[in-house]
Design a protein around this motif. Sequence first.
Motif, PDB file in Angstrom:
ATOM      1  N   ASP A  90       0.839  -1.210   0.000  1.00  0.00           N
ATOM      2  CA  ASP A  90       0.000   0.000   0.000  1.00  0.00           C
ATOM      3  C   ASP A  90       0.867   1.252   0.000  1.00  0.00           C
ATOM      4  O   ASP A  90       0.576   2.222  -0.706  1.00  0.00           O
ATOM      5  CB  ASP A  90      -0.929   0.005   1.221  1.00  0.00           C
ATOM      6  N   GLN A  91       1.921   1.217   0.800  1.00  0.00           N
ATOM      7  CA  GLN A  91       2.804   2.391   0.832  1.00  0.00           C
ATOM      8  C   GLN A  91       3.490   2.596  -0.514  1.00  0.00           C
ATOM      9  O   GLN A  91       3.666   3.727  -0.958  1.00  0.00           O
ATOM     10  CB  GLN A  91       3.854   2.238   1.945  1.00  0.00           C
ATOM     11  N   ASN A  94       0.067   3.106  -3.304  1.00  0.00           N
ATOM     12  CA  ASN A  94      -0.889   4.204  -3.088  1.00  0.00           C
ATOM     13  C   ASN A  94      -0.281   5.453  -2.463  1.00  0.00           C
ATOM     14  O   ASN A  94      -0.970   6.464  -2.330  1.00  0.00           O
ATOM     15  CB  ASN A  94      -2.038   3.730  -2.192  1.00  0.00           C
ATOM     16  N   HIS A  95       0.948   5.367  -2.040  1.00  0.00           N
ATOM     17  CA  HIS A  95       1.537   6.534  -1.388  1.00  0.00           C
ATOM     18  C   HIS A  95       2.814   6.993  -2.104  1.00  0.00           C
ATOM     19  O   HIS A  95       2.775   7.945  -2.870  1.00  0.00           O
ATOM     20  CB  HIS A  95       1.792   6.241   0.095  1.00  0.00           C
ATOM     21  N   PHE A  99       2.713  10.283  -4.926  1.00  0.00           N
ATOM     22  CA  PHE A  99       2.792  11.679  -4.497  1.00  0.00           C
ATOM     23  C   PHE A  99       3.310  12.615  -5.590  1.00  0.00           C
ATOM     24  O   PHE A  99       2.695  13.626  -5.892  1.00  0.00           O
ATOM     25  CB  PHE A  99       3.658  11.809  -3.248  1.00  0.00           C
ATOM     26  N   MET A 102       0.646  12.789  -8.528  1.00  0.00           N
ATOM     27  CA  MET A 102      -0.684  13.355  -8.243  1.00  0.00           C
ATOM     28  C   MET A 102      -0.588  14.754  -7.660  1.00  0.00           C
ATOM     29  O   MET A 102      -1.567  15.499  -7.684  1.00  0.00           O
ATOM     30  CB  MET A 102      -1.515  12.417  -7.366  1.00  0.00           C
ATOM     31  N   TYR A 103       0.591  15.108  -7.172  1.00  0.00           N
ATOM     32  CA  TYR A 103       0.810  16.490  -6.738  1.00  0.00           C
ATOM     33  C   TYR A 103       1.398  17.322  -7.886  1.00  0.00           C
ATOM     34  O   TYR A 103       2.055  18.335  -7.662  1.00  0.00           O
ATOM     35  CB  TYR A 103       1.740  16.532  -5.533  1.00  0.00           C
ATOM     36  N   SER A 106       5.166  18.404  -8.061  1.00  0.00           N
ATOM     37  CA  SER A 106       5.639  19.492  -7.189  1.00  0.00           C
ATOM     38  C   SER A 106       6.457  18.985  -6.003  1.00  0.00           C
ATOM     39  O   SER A 106       6.901  19.788  -5.189  1.00  0.00           O
ATOM     40  CB  SER A 106       4.436  20.300  -6.677  1.00  0.00           C
ATOM     41  N   VAL A 107       6.635  17.683  -5.879  1.00  0.00           N
ATOM     42  CA  VAL A 107       7.458  17.164  -4.776  1.00  0.00           C
ATOM     43  C   VAL A 107       8.473  16.150  -5.305  1.00  0.00           C
ATOM     44  O   VAL A 107       8.269  15.547  -6.360  1.00  0.00           O
ATOM     45  CB  VAL A 107       6.610  16.471  -3.677  1.00  0.00           C
TER      46      VAL A 107
ATOM     47  N   HIS B  97      -6.582  14.374  -3.152  1.00  0.00           N
ATOM     48  CA  HIS B  97      -5.134  14.211  -3.331  1.00  0.00           C
ATOM     49  C   HIS B  97      -4.538  15.569  -3.663  1.00  0.00           C
ATOM     50  O   HIS B  97      -4.315  15.892  -4.830  1.00  0.00           O
ATOM     51  CB  HIS B  97      -4.830  13.229  -4.466  1.00  0.00           C
ATOM     52  N   ILE B  98      -4.308  16.352  -2.627  1.00  0.00           N
ATOM     53  CA  ILE B  98      -3.834  17.708  -2.879  1.00  0.00           C
ATOM     54  C   ILE B  98      -2.567  18.010  -2.088  1.00  0.00           C
ATOM     55  O   ILE B  98      -2.309  17.424  -1.029  1.00  0.00           O
ATOM     56  CB  ILE B  98      -4.920  18.775  -2.573  1.00  0.00           C
ATOM     57  N   HIS B  99      -1.807  18.898  -2.639  1.00  0.00           N
ATOM     58  CA  HIS B  99      -0.580  19.356  -1.980  1.00  0.00           C
ATOM     59  C   HIS B  99      -0.412  20.833  -2.277  1.00  0.00           C
ATOM     60  O   HIS B  99      -0.456  21.247  -3.431  1.00  0.00           O
ATOM     61  CB  HIS B  99       0.641  18.592  -2.518  1.00  0.00           C
ATOM     62  N   TYR B 104      -0.271  18.169   2.736  1.00  0.00           N
ATOM     63  CA  TYR B 104      -0.272  16.983   1.882  1.00  0.00           C
ATOM     64  C   TYR B 104      -1.501  16.148   2.226  1.00  0.00           C
ATOM     65  O   TYR B 104      -1.745  15.871   3.397  1.00  0.00           O
ATOM     66  CB  TYR B 104       0.957  16.116   2.149  1.00  0.00           C
ATOM     67  N   SER B 105      -2.259  15.726   1.214  1.00  0.00           N
ATOM     68  CA  SER B 105      -3.382  14.837   1.526  1.00  0.00           C
ATOM     69  C   SER B 105      -3.322  13.584   0.666  1.00  0.00           C
ATOM     70  O   SER B 105      -2.753  13.580  -0.428  1.00  0.00           O
ATOM     71  CB  SER B 105      -4.721  15.552   1.308  1.00  0.00           C
ATOM     72  N   ASN B 106      -3.907  12.514   1.210  1.00  0.00           N
ATOM     73  CA  ASN B 106      -4.064  11.291   0.433  1.00  0.00           C
ATOM     74  C   ASN B 106      -5.353  10.593   0.852  1.00  0.00           C
ATOM     75  O   ASN B 106      -5.822  10.769   1.968  1.00  0.00           O
ATOM     76  CB  ASN B 106      -2.862  10.363   0.600  1.00  0.00           C
ATOM     77  N   VAL B 108      -6.221   7.277   1.048  1.00  0.00           N
ATOM     78  CA  VAL B 108      -6.255   5.913   1.582  1.00  0.00           C
ATOM     79  C   VAL B 108      -6.101   5.983   3.097  1.00  0.00           C
ATOM     80  O   VAL B 108      -5.208   6.653   3.604  1.00  0.00           O
ATOM     81  CB  VAL B 108      -5.135   5.048   0.969  1.00  0.00           C
ATOM     82  N   ILE B 112      -1.214   7.572   5.722  1.00  0.00           N
ATOM     83  CA  ILE B 112      -0.627   8.894   5.921  1.00  0.00           C
ATOM     84  C   ILE B 112      -0.009   9.038   7.312  1.00  0.00           C
ATOM     85  O   ILE B 112       0.841   9.902   7.524  1.00  0.00           O
ATOM     86  CB  ILE B 112      -1.656  10.031   5.718  1.00  0.00           C
TER      87      ILE B 112
END
Lengths: 345, 301
Positions: A90-91, A94-95, A99, A102-103, A106-107, B97-99, B104-106, B108, B112
Amino acid sequence: MTTVLEALNCALLAAMDADENVILLGEDILDPYGGAFKVTRGCSEAHPDRVILTPISEAGLAGIASGMALRGLRPVLEIMFGDFTTLLADQIINHMTKFRWMYNDSVDLPLVIRTPMGGRRGYGPTHSQSLEKLYLGVPGLTVLAPVSLAILPAGRDGPGPLLQQAILGTNSPVLFIENKLQYLQTVSGLSDLSEFDVRVEFSADDTAKLYPIYRLTIKGAPEPKITLAAYGAMADLTREAVIRLAYEKEIFSELVLPTRLAPFRLEGILDSVGHTGALLTVEEGTRTLGWGAEVLARVSEIPGIGLKRSARIAAQDLPVPASPVLEASVLPQVDTIIEQVQKMV
Amino acid sequence: MSIELDCYRSMLRIRRFEETVLDEFKRGVFSGTTHTSMGQEANAVGVISQLNADDVIVTNHRCHGHYLAYGGDMRALFAEMMGRSTGVCGGRGGSQHIHWRNLYSNGVQGGIAPIAVGMALAEKRKGNSTMVVVFIGDGTFGQGVLYEAFNMASLWSAPVLFVVEHNGIAQTTPTSQALAGSIPARFAAFDIESVELDTSDVIPISTAASNLIASVRDCRRPAALILNTARLGPHSKGDDTRSVETLQALREQRDPISILGNRLEPGDADAITGEVVTEVKLAFEQALADPYPQTPMEAAQ
């Protein structure tokens, strides 16, 4: 003579020396133990404040490493057995790999997850798997697998430089697939490969030339009749098969060894197949829906490539048994490769 | 008094934004899904108003209020949810899902939490006073990784504040059908100090948050703020299984905007309402006129 284990260990130490943002996290990685397979040996003595001994919490650790990476550190996470990567799926999916994209780019998230896959040590069904295929095709994830070769001058390539570059030079997550048997393998330079002509190439998108593709043919031999593609520890077994095929069967082949499995690229393999018209992929993971399946699918999609014969060698679609006899029957062996090639040429 | 007016404005901006979202969803202006925080505005405003500019916020699927309380641009969030190029993340992320800056958001649950701990450890390692706030819900307590995060946060003294927005319902599942034991006991088990409030009044929430934030910042230790709250709207767009009577009672008793508004001078509240309605309408219309991202989007082959 350097082993893959020593090369990776040196790379970790060198990366920590080079950048104080590099932090190691993992279970049982402190000296004097130095990790279950000793890859981190010496790191905590050299940098006691940057090696973090962790509880048995793979998912949480992957999250912690991601958070550190998002805030400017360069964490390196050791997962003791590749089998345990499922705990952080999952990490990963989905993480950490989401990032940046989906950002809207920007990161940065510079994070390396190192883990040993592979069997042949009798560890049984949950400590012997080669699960990397589960992570191939995850957008945003680079998957690397070193081979036991170091060909270029000035120490530019090899297992150590591949790892060091992943730690210091990339800004997105990398899954670095090691292998338990490969740790003990000697890293071969050109002088150790007297039977071979060796070429080192890079994918067109790899403009910084970080991820070598090795191409080996038998020196002085006729044109190869078949392309063998492999990665990681299977590179060693396949290389042995190439030699025996040449010297025992007078069958000449070209061995193509990518070190970057994802993002997926076909250079090297495609060029070779264009000459041989035959392709055999070799991997230690289970056969169905694996790396070889994707390689063959992609090659077959290229118009005019002239692929006449193709096959996959992989583990049977079974768990890896503990009994050495059973394990050997489930995992691909050098003889398996030789027999398959004889059927194809 | 100006603090109360600021809080009122900030909460009303969130409320009006989310009311607009739900209304316009029905008209097809937005696509996909969304999770509104109506009823929980006091948590976002109460906690985030107490942070320093450098602090980090990690949030979840129900993140609009946190983003707006943090100062995020309203038009950019509308645009993100409309899939426009001017969106917070260019339309890639959508509602959950915004930054932006240090937020920072997610979407699931659970994942986080360790990320917030890792961020806190990174900030601590830099030797500065920055801290991290992570918003979770009562539903998050079903995830095992949360307890790994609590353990390592405490073990390694991470400057992180866990804010639990306990609204009593996870999507449609009441907490009583999903959670054994107590939430404070869970934090206590990991030697994490927690404070529990049962209010929708932004002022006591701000005070409690201020104290805990100071403690986390100064002691470089984790802490938890458990906010028993009420979700006045559906989990998503129309999936509320609670009875009309239940919702009506919650709206009468637990609406943070009414609770604070009743204490303001009527003229002040009306003036703020007028300004917020205009601001939200303008932001919505601007976002609606914004362009879509360029297509097709292609992966390198």
